[in-house]
Design a protein around this motif. Structure first.
Motif, mmCIF file in Angstrom:
data_model
loop_
_atom_site.group_PDB
_atom_site.id
_atom_site.type_symbol
_atom_site.label_atom_id
_atom_site.label_comp_id
_atom_site.label_asym_id
_atom_site.label_seq_id
_atom_site.Cartn_x
_atom_site.Cartn_y
_atom_site.Cartn_z
ATOM 1 N N LEU A 32 53.188 45.133 47.491
ATOM 2 C CA LEU A 32 53.166 43.682 47.267
ATOM 3 C C LEU A 32 54.073 43.350 46.090
ATOM 4 C CD1 LEU A 32 49.298 43.231 47.636
ATOM 5 C CD2 LEU A 32 51.043 42.748 49.360
ATOM 6 N N PRO A 33 55.318 42.955 46.351
ATOM 7 C CA PRO A 33 56.295 42.718 45.278
ATOM 8 C C PRO A 33 55.853 41.676 44.256
ATOM 9 C CG PRO A 33 57.380 42.783 47.428
ATOM 10 C CD PRO A 33 55.907 42.747 47.682
ATOM 11 N N GLU A 34 55.111 40.655 44.713
ATOM 12 C CA GLU A 34 54.674 39.598 43.802
ATOM 13 C C GLU A 34 53.372 39.955 43.085
ATOM 14 O OE1 GLU A 34 54.505 35.884 45.845
ATOM 15 O OE2 GLU A 34 56.464 36.151 46.795
ATOM 16 N N ARG A 35 52.859 41.146 43.363
ATOM 17 C CA ARG A 35 51.670 41.684 42.682
ATOM 18 C C ARG A 35 50.472 40.732 42.768
ATOM 19 N NH1 ARG A 35 56.286 42.357 39.956
ATOM 20 N NH2 ARG A 35 56.999 44.519 39.690
ATOM 21 N N SER A 36 50.242 40.200 43.955
ATOM 22 C CA SER A 36 49.130 39.263 44.141
ATOM 23 C C SER A 36 47.776 39.953 44.087
ATOM 24 C CB SER A 36 49.287 38.530 45.479
ATOM 25 O OG SER A 36 49.444 39.439 46.542
ATOM 26 N N TYR A 37 47.736 41.291 44.043
ATOM 27 C CA TYR A 37 46.458 41.994 43.944
ATOM 28 C C TYR A 37 45.737 41.673 42.643
ATOM 29 C CZ TYR A 37 50.104 45.130 42.133
ATOM 30 O OH TYR A 37 51.213 45.641 41.518
ATOM 31 N N GLN A 38 46.445 41.098 41.675
ATOM 32 C CA GLN A 38 45.792 40.722 40.422
ATOM 33 C C GLN A 38 44.714 39.659 40.650
ATOM 34 O OE1 GLN A 38 47.838 38.063 37.689
ATOM 35 N NE2 GLN A 38 49.517 37.839 39.154
ATOM 36 N N LEU A 39 44.849 38.881 41.764
ATOM 37 C CA LEU A 39 43.858 37.851 42.070
ATOM 38 C C LEU A 39 42.481 38.454 42.344
ATOM 39 C CD1 LEU A 39 46.048 35.647 44.457
ATOM 40 C CD2 LEU A 39 45.548 35.235 42.043
ATOM 41 N N LEU A 40 42.464 39.705 42.779
ATOM 42 C CA LEU A 40 41.199 40.381 43.047
ATOM 43 C C LEU A 40 40.467 40.754 41.761
ATOM 44 C CD1 LEU A 40 42.504 42.719 45.894
ATOM 45 C CD2 LEU A 40 40.953 40.784 46.193
ATOM 46 N N LEU A 41 41.156 40.662 40.616
ATOM 47 C CA LEU A 41 40.559 40.997 39.326
ATOM 48 C C LEU A 41 40.401 39.777 38.440
ATOM 49 C CD1 LEU A 41 42.519 43.661 40.095
ATOM 50 C CD2 LEU A 41 41.581 44.447 37.930
ATOM 51 N N SER A 42 40.452 38.587 39.005
ATOM 52 C CA SER A 42 40.353 37.379 38.196
ATOM 53 C C SER A 42 39.021 37.350 37.449
ATOM 54 C CB SER A 42 40.481 36.129 39.073
ATOM 55 O OG SER A 42 39.433 36.082 40.028
ATOM 56 N N GLU A 43 38.951 36.514 36.428
ATOM 57 C CA GLU A 43 37.768 36.475 35.573
ATOM 58 C C GLU A 43 36.510 36.080 36.346
ATOM 59 O OE1 GLU A 43 36.523 34.623 31.193
ATOM 60 O OE2 GLU A 43 38.347 33.969 32.209
ATOM 61 N N ASP A 44 36.664 35.243 37.378
ATOM 62 C CA ASP A 44 35.502 34.796 38.146
ATOM 63 C C ASP A 44 35.266 35.622 39.412
ATOM 64 O OD1 ASP A 44 37.791 33.977 39.362
ATOM 65 O OD2 ASP A 44 37.114 31.940 39.826
ATOM 66 N N SER A 45 36.017 36.720 39.579
ATOM 67 C CA SER A 45 35.821 37.574 40.755
ATOM 68 C C SER A 45 34.481 38.299 40.660
ATOM 69 C CB SER A 45 36.957 38.602 40.858
ATOM 70 O OG SER A 45 36.693 39.544 41.880
ATOM 71 N N VAL A 46 33.779 38.401 41.804
ATOM 72 C CA VAL A 46 32.478 39.075 41.820
ATOM 73 C C VAL A 46 32.583 40.493 42.368
ATOM 74 C CG1 VAL A 46 31.189 36.923 42.052
ATOM 75 C CG2 VAL A 46 31.921 38.134 44.104
ATOM 76 N N LEU A 47 33.808 40.957 42.640
ATOM 77 C CA LEU A 47 33.981 42.310 43.162
ATOM 78 C C LEU A 47 33.534 43.342 42.137
ATOM 79 C CD1 LEU A 47 37.460 42.103 44.961
ATOM 80 C CD2 LEU A 47 35.176 41.951 45.971
#
Length: 483
Positions: free
Chosen positions: A177-192
């Motif tokens: 993922l060139p735009e590194r959108s996987y960071q969205l999975l680690l957002s502050e409000d993520s419950v993962l």
């Protein structure tokens, strides 16, 4: 008689027409009567997935393979093949598409795990998943391995992922993922709680994004418990970014950085955050802001509490006066007493905050206790903001913060660490107290001999710390897989 028969024919024809009108439409007729957006998902993947694909005019619709509870296997089934270094770096083969579904029980609406492994997902499949995920109320795990996802596809999936109330684990491996959108999975409000991002070619810049998502001076992820970043070639620079993110993160328990070309420079930064370290200028400034903000909030709370107490006393006094007027003449002494009670104000020194002289310590303690999160079982877990930690010490003109003792497992196997870095890790481990710290440190397959004295001491410490005390042969086998 002939007339009666002639009259009966139209009646029969009308009855047939009426019957045809009341006939329930076939699935194909029903499907053609609605659009993709109008379709209401039932939660049964075997039914919803092919119908949604058909509504998007897909010709080759992937099959759905459902595993019943009796045949359910663990998530690591076939892991010996997929986890091996030779397989994880192999080019995607994209065989015949098949959507694998694991059920929680015999109910077809109880989809627990959803897996797309080794076949390319296009925009239409991503759109189908985006709509279907919202109906999977019991979904716990979502798995993409070498699925050819793009940044835009992942971004489109973020909203349904965040709305899946029981989803706690996402595996996203072998997807560049060139735009590194996987960071969205680690957002502050993520419950993962569990996230695997192996073999995504993230490099040092991707590690910088991940490090910032783990924590900054103003934010931190408070729910993620395990993170797998193996096979991403992050190097020393990337390891430094991850170490920066671990400074103020107090949630992550398990971290794998195996097979990432990390050398002594990156290892030094990682070992440094495991024991006490000095706060940077930016962290000191942020700490002061937080203390001032906590103090102001506490004073407002005290003022509000005092005002409310005064109002309650006044209302109580008025009720007493009214009651006495109704029953008997008011006594002057009683009126004076009631008047005094209505003017009662709580002194600041008698409030719960205690004396003003110890205000700063008490305010920071209350701010620490206000940081709460929920663990996997929905239980309240206290997460203290490290910048407000009461054990911060003033030493030689610096503020010294206790190291990250939350992290319990760190996998650095298969990197480029030499004997030079081993004393740093040994010192950090020896400084850890019984209150926390690493229980497992994997340094196998690095650039130092296994019989090295310092490495032997590290293994002895880890054997004493690890409550499981796995046999060395079993532990080595697990580390060889880059878990």
């Amino acid at each position: 008689m002939s007339r009666k028969r002639q009259k009966g024919k139209p009646e029969k024809a009308n009855a047939e027409d009426e019957t045809s009108k009341n006939t329930v439409p076939t699935p194909d007729e029903k499907l053609s009567a609605q659009t993709f957006d109008e379709y209401q998902c039932s939660g049964n993947v075997e039914v919803d997935f092919p119908l949604l694909c058909a509504l998007l005019d897909m010709k080759d619709i992937p099959t759905v393979s459902t595993k019943q509870p009796a045949s359910l296997t663990t998530e690591t089934e076939g892991g010996d093949t997929e986890d091996s270094p030779s397989h994880i770096n192999a080019a995607p083969s994209w065989p015949k598409p098949c959507l694998q579904v694991e059920l929680e029980n015999e109910d077809p609406l109880s989809a627990k795990n959803l897996k797309l492994s080794g076949w390319k997902v296009d925009e239409r499949i991503a759109r189908v998943l985006q709509k279907m995920l919202l109906s999977l109320s019991q979904l716990q795990s979502l798995y993409f391995w070498q699925a050819g996802l793009t940044d835009q596809m992942l971004i489109s999936l973020m909203n349904p992922i965040s709305l899946c109330s029981n989803l706690r684990a996402v595996t996203l491996e072998g997807n560049h993922l060139p735009e590194r959108s996987y960071q969205l999975l680690l957002s502050e409000d993520s419950v993962l709680a569990h996230l695997s991002l192996r073999n995504n070619q993230m490099g040092a810049e991707g590690a910088r994004v991940i490090g910032s998502a783990l924590s900054t001076t103003r934010s931190a992820n408070r729910n993620l418990l395990s993170l797998n970043l193996a096979f991403n070639a992050i190097g020393d620079a990337g390891a430094t970014h991850i170490a920066q993110g671990l400074r103020l993160n107090r949630a992550l328990l398990f971290l794998s950085l195996s097979n990432n070309q990390i050398g002594d420079s990156g290892a030094a930064h990682l070992s440094a955050i495991l024991c006490e370290f000095a706060l940077t200028h930016e962290e000191v400034v942020e700490r002061r802001k937080m203390l001032l903000s906590a103090s102001a909030d506490q004073l407002r709370s005290v003022a509000s509490s005092s005002s409310l107490s005064s109002i309650k006393e006044e209302n109580k006094a008025k009720k007493q006066i009214t009651s006495k007027k109704d029953n008997k003449p008011a006594n002057k002494d009683n009126l004076k007493s009631n008047k005094k009670s209505s003017d009662i104000k709580v002194p600041l020194s008698q409030c719960k905050c205690g004396k003003q002289g110890g205000k700063e310590k008490q305010l920071s303690a209350q701010e620490d206790k206000s940081s709460n999160a929920l663990n996997e079982h929905g239980e309240s877990v206290e997460i203290v903001n490290p910048l407000l930690d009461q054990s911060v010490q003033h030493r030689d003109g610096e503020l010294i913060l206790p190291g990250n003792t939350t992290l319990s497992s760190l996998n650095l196997a298969g990197n480029r660490i030499t004997e030079k870095s081993l004393p740093l890790f040994l010192t950090s481990l020896e400084m850890q107290d019984e209150g926390g710290g690493l229980l497992r440190l994997c340094l196998e397959r690095n650039r130092f001999p296994p019989e090295c004295e310092c490495y032997v001491k590290i293994k002895e410490l880890m054997t004493l710390a690890d409550p499981l005390k796995k046999p060395s042969s079993e532990q080595t086998e697990e580390e060889e897989q880059g878990a």
